[in-house]
Design a protein around this motif. Structure first.
Motif, PDB file in Angstrom:
ATOM      1  N   PRO A   1     -18.666  58.453 -37.579  1.00 50.95           N
ATOM      2  CA  PRO A   1     -19.138  58.444 -36.180  1.00 50.95           C
ATOM      3  C   PRO A   1     -18.256  57.556 -35.299  1.00 50.95           C
ATOM      4  N   ARG A   2     -16.991  57.968 -35.126  1.00 54.46           N
ATOM      5  CA  ARG A   2     -16.039  57.187 -34.346  1.00 54.46           C
ATOM      6  C   ARG A   2     -15.128  58.134 -33.588  1.00 54.46           C
ATOM      7  N   THR A   3     -14.884  57.836 -32.293  1.00 58.70           N
ATOM      8  CA  THR A   3     -14.006  58.682 -31.497  1.00 58.70           C
ATOM      9  C   THR A   3     -13.403  57.884 -30.354  1.00 58.70           C
ATOM     10  N   ARG A   4     -12.221  58.299 -29.928  1.00 53.01           N
ATOM     11  CA  ARG A   4     -11.610  57.690 -28.749  1.00 53.01           C
ATOM     12  C   ARG A   4     -12.239  58.213 -27.458  1.00 53.01           C
ATOM     13  N   SER A   5     -12.973  59.311 -27.570  1.00 57.09           N
ATOM     14  CA  SER A   5     -13.642  59.873 -26.400  1.00 57.09           C
ATOM     15  C   SER A   5     -14.805  58.988 -25.969  1.00 57.09           C
ATOM     16  N   ASP A   6     -15.404  59.354 -24.833  1.00 56.51           N
ATOM     17  CA  ASP A   6     -16.507  58.544 -24.318  1.00 56.51           C
ATOM     18  C   ASP A   6     -17.862  59.017 -24.816  1.00 56.51           C
TER      19      ASP A   6
ATOM     20  N   SER B   1     -23.353  57.806 -26.394  1.00 62.55           N
ATOM     21  CA  SER B   1     -22.188  57.060 -25.948  1.00 62.55           C
ATOM     22  C   SER B   1     -22.428  55.575 -26.186  1.00 62.55           C
ATOM     23  N   GLY B   2     -21.356  54.852 -26.552  1.00 58.70           N
ATOM     24  CA  GLY B   2     -21.483  53.421 -26.746  1.00 58.70           C
ATOM     25  C   GLY B   2     -21.097  52.984 -28.144  1.00 58.70           C
ATOM     26  N   VAL B   3     -21.376  51.725 -28.428  1.00 59.75           N
ATOM     27  CA  VAL B   3     -21.071  51.133 -29.729  1.00 59.75           C
ATOM     28  C   VAL B   3     -22.307  50.411 -30.225  1.00 59.75           C
ATOM     29  N   GLY B   4     -22.758  50.751 -31.449  1.00 54.46           N
ATOM     30  CA  GLY B   4     -23.921  50.084 -32.000  1.00 54.46           C
ATOM     31  C   GLY B   4     -24.654  50.931 -33.009  1.00 54.46           C
ATOM     32  N   GLN B   5     -25.823  50.450 -33.389  1.00 51.77           N
ATOM     33  CA  GLN B   5     -26.638  51.107 -34.406  1.00 51.77           C
ATOM     34  C   GLN B   5     -27.549  52.153 -33.775  1.00 51.77           C
ATOM     35  N   ILE B   6     -27.803  53.234 -34.537  1.00 50.15           N
ATOM     36  CA  ILE B   6     -28.801  54.227 -34.154  1.00 50.15           C
ATOM     37  C   ILE B   6     -29.642  54.529 -35.383  1.00 50.15           C
ATOM     38  N   GLY B   7     -30.870  54.981 -35.142  1.00 52.84           N
ATOM     39  CA  GLY B   7     -31.763  55.310 -36.240  1.00 52.84           C
ATOM     40  C   GLY B   7     -32.418  56.657 -36.028  1.00 52.84           C
ATOM     41  N   PHE B   8     -32.593  57.387 -37.130  1.00 48.93           N
ATOM     42  CA  PHE B   8     -33.353  58.635 -37.149  1.00 48.93           C
ATOM     43  C   PHE B   8     -34.352  58.503 -38.286  1.00 48.93           C
ATOM     44  N   GLY B   9     -35.556  58.036 -37.979  1.00 53.87           N
ATOM     45  CA  GLY B   9     -36.520  57.773 -39.022  1.00 53.87           C
ATOM     46  C   GLY B   9     -36.020  56.672 -39.942  1.00 53.87           C
ATOM     47  N   ASP B  10     -35.932  56.986 -41.239  1.00 52.91           N
ATOM     48  CA  ASP B  10     -35.473  56.001 -42.219  1.00 52.91           C
ATOM     49  C   ASP B  10     -33.954  55.882 -42.275  1.00 52.91           C
TER      50      ASP B  10
ATOM     51  N   THR C   1     -17.912  54.989 -29.595  1.00 52.26           N
ATOM     52  CA  THR C   1     -17.088  55.785 -28.694  1.00 52.26           C
ATOM     53  C   THR C   1     -16.085  54.857 -28.014  1.00 52.26           C
ATOM     54  N   GLY C   2     -15.018  55.442 -27.472  1.00 54.77           N
ATOM     55  CA  GLY C   2     -13.970  54.615 -26.880  1.00 54.77           C
ATOM     56  C   GLY C   2     -13.203  53.818 -27.918  1.00 54.77           C
TER      57      GLY C   2
END
Length: 923
Positions: free
Chosen positions: A267-272, A307-316, A323-324
């Motif tokens: 989950p990494r991209t130079r795009s926004d 968009s952004g940098v950090g943690q995300i969660g989907f249930g467990d 991005t960027g």
């Protein structure tokens, strides 16, 4: 000191290389840098007008797999600038120029061309990188890239996303295909209608799409292709296994081509922005640094735009996105290979193997790699034998797939023991496993064996469930009902109960069932007196006859049909194979119905434009196409199959018949032979290419007209940079290359001379230099054609000899190949003896055709006479000794070639030489 333009940063490595040149050690095969440059140049050319930013992205991805010394930012910029400079010079070269004359021409026409490179190139660097990269033909290197790529594209109605699979021009490893096919050109067809041409290369095949390069396909569904060699099915191969379901593993997506999305390994991209495909019904819970930009319905889940940098969660499940970022994540794939489980397929479309598995890692534009030691396999939660295969690099998950792997000694046989009654028995069934059969709403209890009685019902498919009570897991397998009478079964699992019109492009997914003895697939040109039968047994895919059907159908014209049925004492109803399944009602706003239909519209006059639209319900043709005057050619395909193409114009179209229009185009095309520089030549190639992109270029009257002007077809073959694509015309136009007259090849050679020599002289070469370069280009092009279709070597040899030229061509490896043959009758008899020793089986209904002037080798069993005589019959037509056969006779000749392609392809050039050079050996 060189500095980067964007931020004035010092480029130390690039400065050193600019002064000292590229170290020769980096040009070795082991370093990989040579392949990196060639791959970057080719990908840049595919992008068209690429800029430095595009070149940087390509360079980053290309260098990512090379040793760490190449991973420096300087190296990426260096490769980008070098590849861009080479591409610009390639575009400046005359297309007719010989490889050996490239640098002298550049010295003369582009002063200071070597100064355009970001580094100094030594003689070793020029030999290893520059000269191969400047060749006018493709510089594609071997063993590069995955065969197919997954992608997402927006639905036409805006309601979410569709999964598609695209052909990328990747590589097929030889380990996936039986050894007998090595070195041969193959044709691969999928049940979804995607067709690939496989060109042999060291250690495998390079794959190119035939016609459309993508098809709509669920992300989790495997791409299984039937491999055809010389028109007959050889094996099945899984080219892409499908992605895990979102509830098993999240997948990440970044911006791709034409508004679509392509998968990313991390989950990494130079795009926004980045997209995450997660299970439906689970909400995304981001940290403060991540913004949710939206979500939409997607295959098997929901697609979240972030968009952004950090943690995300989907249930467990929790992960981090960025991005960027400074670099893009790679787009990686796992390519599995193992023995496919025969006779059955998984009901939920998972690929099913048995025994030991191996895995290769694939990345677009880079060599395949063995993943031994980098793979983790975990069992699927609900599928018996199911595995989730994960590729990990440095602790990161790079790619994953799903598959089923059954024991190597497991074999399951099902047979009909009475009408409506099937028994199934297994060998090698693991201890404790049980099985059950089901069809037509009836299911048997679980046991070591199963007996199913459906009474008077007549299902098309039967489902076998394997169950392990210890784990509670099951696997549903399906196959056609193992009938003792022949059956034709639709992709929906229904038996064919009446005659049915079917487009050739809709044949994928149709299957046949035949008894083990005395059965055949029967083909007949519609309304012809006799049919041709091919002995078959068991389950078959009708798509394996696609190439033969395409050639036979092409001979009948745009509106002809070829009937197919199965026979075994009794006959099935027939499939009437044509070019379309349904026709759009006439009117200003015809109704397409409730199913979405993908339409393509092509302007038949230049400048050519291709438009694509997905629509349902009433179709407003005026609102879509009236902004461009002239005639549009509209093709379409939906769940109903292939739509009959039609012309449309904002102005009233004059009344005309297809025959009259084709006659007009024939006259126009004949005139082009006298005008080699006429832009009409480019227009024909553009129509063929765009017609294929829309579905079927054979529906165009201009393409149908080519069959009546074989010298123009051969001229196209000599002019083009892609002869394999022109050779494919024999499945679209009424043209079979072996039947083209030798005189047409002679005329085409003169046409190429009149095209190239004036251009070369205008470019500054002397008449002698221009002639030599023309002959080299001619021999290279003819060598390419002969390498693709060796049965045409006799046409080539006699055309060259008839013009006073030596019968020699230049092969793809650069070596001169002599086509001169001595003691032709003895060679023909020796080849005939080899044919007889192979004991071929003749097609049913063959034997009614005989040569009029040539004598087949004598002293052999009369049973093989039809195959012995077939190349002689074709040679008489090519030599001008016999008239062109009717479509029904061509179908028989095509069938006889399939009996033993090696004999036919060897005998035809010999027979042509006898017909034209040894008249004393005729009757």
């Amino acid at each position: 000191m060189r500095r980067r333009l964007s931020d004035n940063a010092a480029l130390y490595l690039q400065s050193l290389l600019a002064e000292g040149g590229l170290p020769d050690a980096l040009l070795s095969r082991e370093s990989g840098y040579q392949k990196a440059v060639l791959a970057a140049v080719e990908e840049l050319e595919r992008h068209g007008d690429a800029d430095l930013e595009t070149a940087r992205r390509i360079a980053d991805r290309t260098l990512n797999r090379l040793p760490e010394v190449f991973g420096h930012t300087d190296s990426s910029l260096l490769l980008a600038e070098l590849a861009l400079a080479i591409v610009e010079l390639r575009r400046a070269l005359p297309s007719e120029i010989d490889e050996g004359a490239i640098e002298p021409w550049l010295d003369r026409a582009v002063p200071g061309w070597a100064d355009r490179f970001p580094i100094r190139l030594s003689d070793a660097a020029r030999a290893a990188i520059l000269r191969p990269a400047l060749r006018c033909e493709s510089t594609r290197s071997e063993s590069i890239g995955p065969p197919l790529l997954r992608a997402l594209r927006p639905r036409a109605d805006g309601a979410g996303w569709l999964g598609i699979i695209k052909a990328t021009g990747g590589f097929l490893p030889e380990a996936l295909i039986p050894a007998a096919a090595r070195g041969q050109i193959l044709r691969l067809t999928s049940e979804q209608g995607l067709i690939l041409r496989a060109h042999p290369e060291p250690s495998g095949w390079r794959l190119d799409p035939v016609g459309r390069n993508f098809t709509v396909m669920p992300l989790v569904e495997p791409a299984i292709f039937t491999v055809n060699l010389d028109g007959r099915a050889l094996c099945d191969v899984v080219l892409e296994s499908g992605l895990p379901e979102p509830e098993e593993i999240l997948s990440y997506w970044v911006s791709g081509e034409e508004g679509g999305l392509k998968p990313a390994a991390q989950p990494r991209t130079r795009s926004d922005r980045i997209w995450v495909l997660a299970p439906e019904g689970v909400t995304c819970e981001p940290d403060a640094g991540v913004t949710i930009l939206g979500s939409a319905v997607a295959p098997d889940g929901r697609l979240w735009e972030l968009s952004g940098v950090g943690q995300i969660g989907f249930g467990d499940i929790r992960t981090s996105i960025a991005t960027g970022a400074e670099t893009d994540a790679q787009s990686l794939q796992i390519l599995p290979f193992g023995e496919i489980f025969r006779g059955w397929r998984a009901l939920d479309r998972l690929p099913v193997y048995q025994g030991r598995m191996r895995y290769l890692g694939a990345d677009l534009g880079l060599p395949l790699r063995d993943l031994q030691g980098q793979i983790r396999e975990t069992p699927m939660r609900r599928v018996l034998g199911g595995r989730i295969v994960q590729w990990h690099l440095g602790g990161d998950l790079c790619a994953a797939l799903r598959c089923v792997v059954l024991p190597s000694d497991l074999h399951i046989e099902a047979r009909e023991v009475a009408p409506g009654v099937v028994e199934a028995r297994a060998k090698g069934l693991p201890v404790g496993w049980r099985m059950s059969l089901a069809a037509a709403g009836v299911q048997t209890p679980f046991g070591a064996e199963a007996r199913l009685d459906v009474g008077a019902r007549d299902p098309g498919d039967i489902v076998l469930t394997l169950h392990d009570p210890a784990s509670g897991l099951s696997l549903d397998l399906v196959r056609a009902w193992p009938s003792r009478a022949p059956l034709l079964i639709s992709p929906d699992g229904e038996r064919l109960r009446s005659n049915r019109v079917l487009a050739l492009r809709s044949i994928h997914g149709w299957r046949g069932v035949l008894p083990e003895q005395g059965a055949a697939v029967q083909l007949r040109i519609a309304k012809a007196a006799h049919a041709i039968g091919f002995a078959e047994a068991g389950q078959i895919r009708l798509a394996s006859y696609g190439a033969l059907l395409g050639q036979a159908l092409a001979m009948t014209g745009a509106d002809g049909k070829v009937n197919l049925r199965l026979v075994a004492g009794v006959e099935t109803n027939r499939l009437e194979i044509g070019r379309y399944d349904w026709e759009l009602p006439r009117g200003d706003a015809p109704d397409l119905g409730a199913e979405p239909c993908r339409l393509t519209a092509l302007t038949v006059a230049p400048p050519h434009e291709l438009r694509v639209k997905e629509v349902e319900g009433p179709l407003d043709l005026s609102g879509w196409l009236s902004d461009v005057p002239g005639i549009w050619f509209v093709q379409g395909q939906s769940a109903r199959g292939v739509m009959r193409p039609f012309p449309w114009s904002s102005d009233p179209l004059p009344r005309s018949t297809r025959e009259a229009r084709i006659e007009t185009y024939v006259a126009q095309i004949q005139g082009l032979m006298r005008r080699p520089t006429d832009p009409g030549w480019g227009e024909i190639e553009a129509l063929i290419r765009l017609g294929r992109a829309g579905g079927d270029c054979g529906a165009l009257d201009q393409v149908q007209a080519l069959g009546a002007v074989p010298e123009c077809a051969v001229a196209l073959l000599l002019r083009t940079n892609t002869p394999a694509e022109i050779l494919d015309l024999e499945t679209e136009a009424p043209l079979w290359w072996p039947l083209t007259p030798v005189s047409a090849w002679r005329w085409a050679v003169l046409h190429l001379r009149d095209l190239l020599m004036p251009k070369l002289e205008a470019a500054g070469f002397s008449a002698a230099e221009a002639k030599e370069m023309f002959l080299t280009r001619l021999r290279q092009q003819l060598g390419h054609v002969v390498s693709l279709r060796r049965e045409l070597s006799g046409h080539v040899a006699q055309a060259l000899g008839g013009l006073g030229l030596a019968p020699e061509v230049i092969g793809p490896d650069g070596n001169v190949i002599s086509l001169r043959v001595m003691n032709t009758p003895a060679l023909l008899k020796l080849s005939a003896a080899e044919l007889v020793a192979r004991s071929p089986m003749m097609p049913q209904g063959s034997g009614g055709l005989h040569p009029e002037h040539l004598v087949a080798p004598e002293g052999f069993c009369p049973d093989v006479a039809p195959a012995l005589e077939a190349p002689l019959i074709v040679a008489e037509v090519a030599a001008g000794l016999a008239k062109h056969p009717v479509p029904a006779d061509i179908l028989e000749l095509l069938a006889l070639r399939l009996v033993d392609p090696d004999w036919f392809d060897t005998a035809l050039p010999l027979a042509i030489q006898i017909a034209l050079s040894n008249p004393g050996q005729r009757k």
